[in-house]
Motif scaffolding. Sequence first.
Motif: not given
Length: 432
Positions: A56-59, A64-65, A77-86
């Motif tokens: 599973x991938x959370x946006x 994810x929480x 279960x994975x999730x897209x992290x918010x880093x850097x340019x985001x």
Amino acid sequence: MFLKIRLGLLGAADSFKIIQSVISKYPEIICTPIECITEEDLNNKVPPLLEEVDMWLCTGPITYKIVQEWKRIEAPVFYVTYTGSTLYKTVLQVLYEQKIEVDKISFDSCDGSMWEQALQEAGIKIKPRFVESEMISLEGLVQYHFELWKSGKTKAAITGHPIHHELLRLGVPAYRTLPSTMAVEAVLTNILRTYEMLHFKATQIAVQIIEIDSFVGLVKDTFSTDDIFRIEIKYMEKLLSYTKKVHGSIKPSGLGRYVIFTTRGLLQDITGNFSRVPDIHEFDQDSKEAVTCGIGIGQTVYDAEINAGNALLHAKECGKSTWMVCFDDKKIAGPLGKPEQLTYSYTSEQLELVSQQTSLSVITLNKLKSSLKKLSSDELNANELANYMQISPRSARRILTVLEEKGFAKVVAEEKPHTRGRPRKIYRVSHF
């Protein structure tokens, strides 16, 4: 030929387009997007797919929480992290449109250090003042941003969906963080590696060494060797049926002992990830009580058999009808099906030294160490230790007394039992 990974995508629909555009470059991934923003969404949409999705991938971290707190997904279960340019792309948009300073923005989803780093990458030296780094409830995050804005401490908020939508409804200038393609590619790479690792593990060799006590249920002085032989044949028939269920092969290994060869993945499924004894329908209650089993996992049949033998020895220490497993990293887990299971290693240089000074075996010390970890404390009494190690209170008291004598434990308190009896000593164990 590619392995097909069935990936469930959970979160806000406005993130799907970005994520799916990246996923489309990976032919080995079959993606099923499911818009889920709340726990109610999960209850309504996800259960029918639990057995059909591999990962599973959370946006984002907020989704994810929610998924983690739901506690019904057993697959990774994975999730897209918010880093850097985001992050700094959204900050620059707020600064440009609102004409305010960074310290007038409230943030969530990431901790303060990540937001600070993102600002530095954008050439902004001012540190953020209002960051809610804890993933509290959706209502809590809405309240956090709204109260800051209402009191005049902030002029805008950066958050995720659906908080962003609710804040806009309340009149707060809110901005939405969306995943970057780079972050999506990073998490997809992690998903592929994890899937390959799990697939490799599932195909590892698994060996079960089963010992059957044919005397269970027999009445003293009323049976013959023919009776024992007939019981052995009956058990063999039942084990043949069980072996077929795990797609394995079986061979006798002496009177009352059988070796079954299969794969880790199949055993993992029928034991609930090595947490319970497999339900062998062919066995009645007496038959189940007669079976003691050691499961071994290894890269080769030889390694798996050695580990199964070690697991069986540990199982027999705990008593009849016990099942234990020894993994390829030499960690022992079990007893399967018991409420208090331990996972411990029987190799440790540090514990070898303690063993030499106390005459307690490394296995015993490892079980003690695992018990302390289960309790999340370095303090316990003999009854607690007996319960976790599946030994008698007398044996547990002896272990703690030896450790106290050698300076590895100290009596720090006594507690009176609810019923009659002498006070129980509470020991603090150290140097582990």
